[in-house]
Design a protein around this motif. Sequence first.
Motif, short mmCIF file in Angstrom:
data_model
loop_
_atom_site.label_atom_id
_atom_site.label_comp_id
_atom_site.label_asym_id
_atom_site.label_seq_id
_atom_site.Cartn_x
_atom_site.Cartn_y
_atom_site.Cartn_z
N GLY A 103 0.84 -1.19 0.00
CA GLY A 103 0.00 0.00 0.00
C GLY A 103 0.88 1.24 0.00
O GLY A 103 2.09 1.16 -0.11
N GLY A 113 -2.51 6.94 0.80
CA GLY A 113 -2.98 5.95 -0.18
C GLY A 113 -4.47 6.04 -0.46
O GLY A 113 -4.93 5.56 -1.50
N GLU A 149 -4.03 4.61 -4.17
CA GLU A 149 -3.55 3.22 -4.30
C GLU A 149 -4.08 2.51 -5.55
O GLU A 149 -3.42 1.59 -6.04
CB GLU A 149 -3.92 2.39 -3.06
N GLY A 172 -0.53 2.10 -6.17
CA GLY A 172 -0.22 0.99 -5.28
C GLY A 172 0.51 -0.09 -6.08
O GLY A 172 0.43 -0.13 -7.32
#
Lengths: 397, 397
Positions: free
Chosen positions: A212, A235, A255, A259
Amino acid sequence: MRQHNLSRVLHALADEGALSRAEVAGRIGLTRAAVSTLVDELLRGGLLSERGPGRSGSVGRPGSQLVLADQGPCGFGAEIGVDHLTVCAMDLRGAVRARIDHRMGPGGHEPGAVLAELTGLLERLAAEAATHRLWPAGLAVAVPGLVARGTATVTRAPNLGWREVDLAPLLPSGQGPLTVDNEANFGALAELWEERGAAGNGSFVHVSARIGIGAAIVVDGAVLRGAHGFAGELGHVPVRPGGPPCPCGARGCLETYAGEAALLRAAGLAPGTEPGGRTGELAERCAARDAVALRAVRQAGSALGIALSGAVNLLDPHQVVIGGSLAELSPWLLPPVRRELARRTMLTAGGRTTATPVTGSLIGPAGPLLGAARSAVRGALDTPARLLTAPGGGAML
Amino acid sequence: MRQHNLSRVLHALADEGALSRAEVAGRIGLTRAAVSTLVDELLRGGLLSERGPGRSGSVGRPGSQLVLADQGPCGFGAEIGVDHLTVCAMDLRGAVRARIDHRMGPGGHEPGAVLAELTGLLERLAAEAATHRLWPAGLAVAVPGLVARGTATVTRAPNLGWREVDLAPLLPSGQGPLTVDNEANFGALAELWEERGAAGNGSFVHVSARIGIGAAIVVDGAVLRGAHGFAGELGHVPVRPGGPPCPCGARGCLETYAGEAALLRAAGLAPGTEPGGRTGELAERCAARDAVALRAVRQAGSALGIALSGAVNLLDPHQVVIGGSLAELSPWLLPPVRRELARRTMLTAGGRTTATPVTGSLIGPAGPLLGAARSAVRGALDTPARLLTAPGGGAML
């Protein structure tokens, strides 16, 4: 008060490495005589040693240099990752003297099993540290999740599937006080303590990406923790409000663009069974000018820049530092990040528009582990009484 | 040290209103005897008065209550708006004793002219304050722009067209120390000082909308200022990165969706020649269930909620408070803001997902002015020596 002054002597030496008694006195604002008394107690307790002109002659000669001991108390740091457990022992001088890496198989993050594994590693680490005459005076654990402020309870760690896990009863006692914190916070503290130059004067946003993307916000040298301890969730800052669904339940979170899973997928690399290991492969493809990989990193950088523009507009930090696995992609990731920041932040200085500087971390992926160990060391230096009377210290003999 | 203790007595009374000597001693941790000496000096200097059982009898009887004086030194607050100048005098107890509002014609924000106008208002205010036996012990000015940290220089105020304007040489001297700060910061301080309950325990994001949208981030009771003093630029947090162009040069900033001009346009109300005056009209239309107005406010609330989701993920505040002119739209604006926050923030507590509370400010549009005046009062209470010897105080006679 005496404890407080002993602690200030220890911290002065931790910050500077080696100092004469006169230099210690100058730094902490006490008289030479008062410092000599404190130093004598710390020397007798085995927490300091002396070198230089005075070493073999009369103890306390003006030219002699004091340094922290490289035996006796040390700090234990641990990192719980999605695919690994790592532990290390750091001596009072800040040197890592023992380290054990453990790779975990896919799946299976049941808290009891993970912490039993970690307990075993910590016991092996203690045995190895003992061969260097080091004993643990504190343990700090970095986790990829939210930790309730001032507790050892992981409130939520989505990538481990943990909710409300109290680590304290599941870890070995007898390794000193336990601290648990988010890996991003420890990563930022490592940046602050190990690389002070890079961190400017101590107000920065430190991005800490693994599976993450987290961040730590450091204001005047201290991590901003938030009301519940959950600050820094970069995130899940919205990048495009109608964007792809995120496991958190929202849409278009950072994310979902930058991510690890999203980034590997966009680059045509299957996320695979070993998360965390493929950013290096992506960096190699970028270095080989693979167009698909370059575009994926550019798009992730752009999304990161948009999310960071929000952070910079809100926080006005001196600097943004990109750490964790994204740091490996710096040469290709940072240009689009900087482009978005230049476009989207209001910062002006002296009439000229200048964007907040963005740099890649020099510490790399070991940041959270080093920050945790250093935090345990610093905690130990705060309580010299404990160090002077504890097992193995040989103190007060 | 004595000055510091005198100041602590004054602040204790400013916080609590009325206290006996014993209560003051308990609050600041000094002996009853020490407090009596300090209180006597402040009574002689005219900064306190006494009431209750001891009032007409022997000074200092246990039951008598001390209060701050409502004559003598006071704080002057001023607000520079796009369409108005406002000044007020606040006594040490926090009561506004005089206020002058001045409406400015459209256009024409040349700094020299605006500040000459403001100087005239401040001189009139001093004359009116004098009729209440009050004299200015400090002046604080709220501006709709970025102020360089620790200076009186407005670095950039786009809605006034100002860049690098130092207010110090253009304002009257002789009204005590000058403080200049962003209106959003003063608005948040007003929320903290006037409505402590609403602000939770002092970590909150305070949105302060006028023509533009600013915010102040309060952490543990102090405004987070940022490296350059520019923190809190919520209006330029990206909501949709490819959205409408913003005068700042970026695209899709919050202001392009929820700034006053965008909001009025979406509601079918021409921005008109008098900015700032039409939010009330919009609120009336919403109350009358005008579909176009309701949709415009709902869309603005949604954009505000998206930008605030970023802020809440990063900062984890106890609370979000919507102040400024948007507070008037609370009944229609807050539901979409809360919906976005519930969807897009990671906060969980005790296993249940609970969103950060969002409330409308109870102070309303006077927040920045009241925060500025209160800031001048608090600055005065920090330096009792100045108050005890200054003009009009009648001190030390």
